[in-house]
Design an enzyme around this catalytic site. Structure first.
Site, mmCIF file in Angstrom:
data_model
loop_
_atom_site.group_PDB
_atom_site.id
_atom_site.type_symbol
_atom_site.label_atom_id
_atom_site.label_comp_id
_atom_site.label_asym_id
_atom_site.label_seq_id
_atom_site.Cartn_x
_atom_site.Cartn_y
_atom_site.Cartn_z
ATOM 1 N N GLY A 1 35.648 28.855 41.919
ATOM 2 C CA GLY A 1 35.077 30.192 41.774
ATOM 3 C C GLY A 1 34.067 30.239 40.649
ATOM 4 N N LYS B 1 48.083 40.191 41.570
ATOM 5 C CA LYS B 1 48.097 39.646 40.213
ATOM 6 C C LYS B 1 49.503 39.708 39.605
ATOM 7 C CE LYS B 1 43.887 38.211 39.589
ATOM 8 N NZ LYS B 1 43.642 36.763 39.461
ATOM 9 N N GLY C 1 31.216 33.140 40.266
ATOM 10 C CA GLY C 1 31.589 34.534 40.045
ATOM 11 C C GLY C 1 31.188 35.028 38.668
ATOM 12 N N GLN C 2 31.534 36.279 38.406
ATOM 13 C CA GLN C 2 31.119 36.944 37.163
ATOM 14 C C GLN C 2 31.585 36.187 35.917
ATOM 15 O OE1 GLN C 2 32.900 40.781 36.433
ATOM 16 N NE2 GLN C 2 31.205 41.503 35.198
ATOM 17 N N ASP D 1 32.570 26.357 44.409
ATOM 18 C CA ASP D 1 32.651 27.691 44.999
ATOM 19 C C ASP D 1 32.557 27.552 46.509
ATOM 20 O OD1 ASP D 1 32.469 30.620 45.380
ATOM 21 O OD2 ASP D 1 31.981 30.642 43.239
ATOM 22 N N ILE D 2 32.743 28.669 47.206
ATOM 23 C CA ILE D 2 32.771 28.677 48.673
ATOM 24 C C ILE D 2 31.382 28.375 49.268
ATOM 25 C CG2 ILE D 2 32.403 31.183 48.824
ATOM 26 C CD1 ILE D 2 34.812 29.359 51.139
ATOM 27 N N ARG D 3 30.331 28.662 48.471
ATOM 28 C CA ARG D 3 28.980 28.352 48.964
ATOM 29 C C ARG D 3 28.098 27.922 47.800
ATOM 30 N NH1 ARG D 3 29.929 33.640 48.927
ATOM 31 N NH2 ARG D 3 28.519 35.051 47.831
ATOM 32 N N TYR E 1 44.854 44.333 44.654
ATOM 33 C CA TYR E 1 44.492 43.391 43.588
ATOM 34 C C TYR E 1 45.611 43.323 42.541
ATOM 35 C CZ TYR E 1 41.700 41.386 39.752
ATOM 36 O OH TYR E 1 41.221 40.600 38.726
#
Length: 315
Positions: free
Chosen positions: A9, A147, A12-13, A35-37, A143
């Site tokens: 990931g 978590k 991401g941010q 990451d996924i892409r 979410y």
């Protein structure tokens, strides 16, 4: 022997900034971003990068073996507001990606894991001010539920299998270098962009919605600090409370107006208001400060100055 790190990931941010910081600390070749892409961004182009689906155990295992990975930072997740639109996928991604990494550590293929939790684990029945480390946790979002469950599994894998997994409950995170990632606290990022480009902002939360926030520099520092701490200093294996500042949209708007006097804000609360109302207003993070020496650097004033200074050259 250099520590070899895999970040899942990484686009991401949090992942984008975490990857850059870890590469400075451990050497570019020792930090594998994934990451996924494959996006055309600096984190992809500036060092080793692999395309990986966080839901595919075999892909992750292959990367761990090929790159002889010691530590995994699992940053892939569907965030609060986005997860509400696709609950089944959010649960699948947020939970099964964690199981994959925990099971690799259980099998002795990884030495250490970082997995982020969130203030979303708390809910409407949680004490709102100075929310303690140990308290009522009845999350009301997909979410938050994922978590909270993840925290329990992290602790279980540590207690039963001796897995070294470390976690912090991030508050809302504010960064100039990456766009909002679909979270309820994202207004506090978007407001700076709109202040510079439009001199006005329509906020999707009400004016007095107070939430715990943190500047990304502090969040990255805390993440690396907890991972570098000696194992005997880590007393909590679910997730640590983490705090820096708490403010309302009114307060951040007032701070921005000191720099951009013509800035105006209006309020049009949407479905994210209900999510925000279920979360704490401020966090007690005494355990993190005591156990591994956490302390934040940025408050609302210094963060606002730094955000506007950086964004001036990036918008």
């Amino acid at each position: 022997m250099s520590t070899k790190i895999l970040i899942i990931g990484a686009c991401g941010q949090i992942g984008t900034e975490l990857t850059q910081k870890l590469r400075k600390l451990y050497g570019t070749e020792n930090v594998i971003a994934s990451d996924i892409r494959k996006l055309n961004i600096e984190v992809v182009n500036s060092g080793p990068f692999e395309v990986v689906n966080a839901l595919d155990f075999n892909q992750i295992e292959h990367l761990v073996e090929v790159h002889q990975i010691d530590e995994v930072y699992l940053m892939a997740a569907l965030l609060s507001a986005t997860a509400e639109k696709n609950p089944a996928f959010a649960w699948d991604l947020n939970m099964n990606s964690l199981f994959h990494v925990l099971n690799l550590a259980k099998a002795g293929k990884i030495k250490k894991i970082f997995w982020p939790s969130s203030i979303a684990v708390f809910g409407p029945t949680t004490p709102k001010e100075n929310t303690p480390q140990y308290t009522i946790m009845e999350p009301s979002t997909v979410y938050g539920i994922s978590k909270q469950a993840g925290e329990r599994w992290c602790e279980y894998y540590h207690n039963i299998f001796g897995v070294d997994v470390r976690s912090i409950r991030y508050p809302g995170l504010i960064s100039w270098s990456s766009p909002p990632g679909g979270g309820t606290t994202d207004y506090a990022v978007d407001i700076f962009h709109k202040a510079l480009s439009d001199k006005k902002y329509e906020c999707f939360l009400s004016s007095e919605t107070k939430m715990p926030m943190m500047y990304m520099d502090d969040a990255i520092a805390a993440t690396i600090q907890i991972m570098q701490a000696p194992a005997d200093q880590i007393k909590i294996h679910s997730s640590y409370n983490l705090a820096a500042m708490s403010f309302t949209p009114t307060e951040i708007a007032a701070e921005i107006k000191k720099h951009i006097p013509e800035f105006t804000i209006t309020y049009e609360p949407d479905f994210r208001q209900k999510i925000a109302d279920s979360w704490p207003a401020s966090i007690d993070d005494a355990e993190a400060r005591k156990d591994w020496g956490w302390k934040h650097e940025f408050d609302l004033e210094t963060m606002t100055t730094d955000m506007l200074e950086h964004l001036k050259y990036n918008i």
